[in-house]
Scaffold this motif. Structure first.
Motif, PDB file in Angstrom:
ATOM      1  N   ASP A  35       0.836  -1.200   0.000  1.00  0.00           N
ATOM      2  CA  ASP A  35       0.000   0.000   0.000  1.00  0.00           C
ATOM      3  C   ASP A  35       0.867   1.245   0.000  1.00  0.00           C
ATOM      4  N   GLN A  36       1.510   1.501  -1.091  1.00  0.00           N
ATOM      5  CA  GLN A  36       2.358   2.669  -1.247  1.00  0.00           C
ATOM      6  C   GLN A  36       1.637   3.672  -2.139  1.00  0.00           C
ATOM      7  N   VAL A  37       2.103   4.870  -2.117  1.00  0.00           N
ATOM      8  CA  VAL A  37       1.494   5.912  -2.934  1.00  0.00           C
ATOM      9  C   VAL A  37       2.200   6.022  -4.279  1.00  0.00           C
ATOM     10  N   CYS A  38       3.525   5.995  -4.272  1.00  0.00           N
ATOM     11  CA  CYS A  38       4.297   6.120  -5.510  1.00  0.00           C
ATOM     12  C   CYS A  38       5.089   4.847  -5.766  1.00  0.00           C
ATOM     13  N   TYR A  39       5.251   4.533  -7.021  1.00  0.00           N
ATOM     14  CA  TYR A  39       6.041   3.378  -7.430  1.00  0.00           C
ATOM     15  C   TYR A  39       7.034   3.804  -8.492  1.00  0.00           C
ATOM     16  N   LEU A  88       9.936   5.190 -14.682  1.00  0.00           N
ATOM     17  CA  LEU A  88       8.709   5.949 -14.466  1.00  0.00           C
ATOM     18  C   LEU A  88       8.456   6.066 -12.967  1.00  0.00           C
ATOM     19  N   LEU A  89       8.017   7.218 -12.541  1.00  0.00           N
ATOM     20  CA  LEU A  89       7.549   7.411 -11.168  1.00  0.00           C
ATOM     21  C   LEU A  89       6.052   7.624 -11.294  1.00  0.00           C
ATOM     22  N   VAL A  90       5.273   6.672 -10.774  1.00  0.00           N
ATOM     23  CA  VAL A  90       3.821   6.720 -10.934  1.00  0.00           C
ATOM     24  C   VAL A  90       3.146   6.871  -9.585  1.00  0.00           C
ATOM     25  N   TYR A  91       1.983   7.511  -9.602  1.00  0.00           N
ATOM     26  CA  TYR A  91       1.187   7.759  -8.401  1.00  0.00           C
ATOM     27  C   TYR A  91      -0.188   7.200  -8.610  1.00  0.00           C
TER      28      TYR A  91
END
Length: 91
Positions: A35-39, A88-91
């Protein structure tokens, strides 16, 4: 770099069986989703070949990534697309 390719067919099958038995994907490394916000997502071209040398090709990939992620409700916050891989940094 590609130790897997040096294995016999039987050894490869055993590696995949062991990974699946542990609940990992058949490739390395495992990618636990929490359960993270950014990957941070990283991918490379096959054998790290520079298949996206042309700026137009890299832009085409980036456009496709934006389209697909937007369709899924995922926001791209940061990115870099290079000739042989991308981050990629995704939210």
């Amino acid at each position: 770099m590609y130790e897997y390719r040096r294995l016999t067919v039987e050894q490869r099958a055993e590696v995949v069986r062991e990974r699946l038995a542990r609940g990992y994907p058949p490739h390395q490394p495992p990618h636990p989703i929490r359960d993270q916000v950014c990957y941070l997502i990283t991918a490379a071209c096959y054998e790290h070949r520079a298949l996206m040398k042309a700026e137009a090709r890299r832009q085409q990939l980036l456009d496709l990534l934006f389209e697909r992620f937007t369709d899924c409700g995922v926001e791209l916050r940061g990115w870099v697309v290079l000739p042989n891989h991308y981050h990629l940094l995704v939210y």
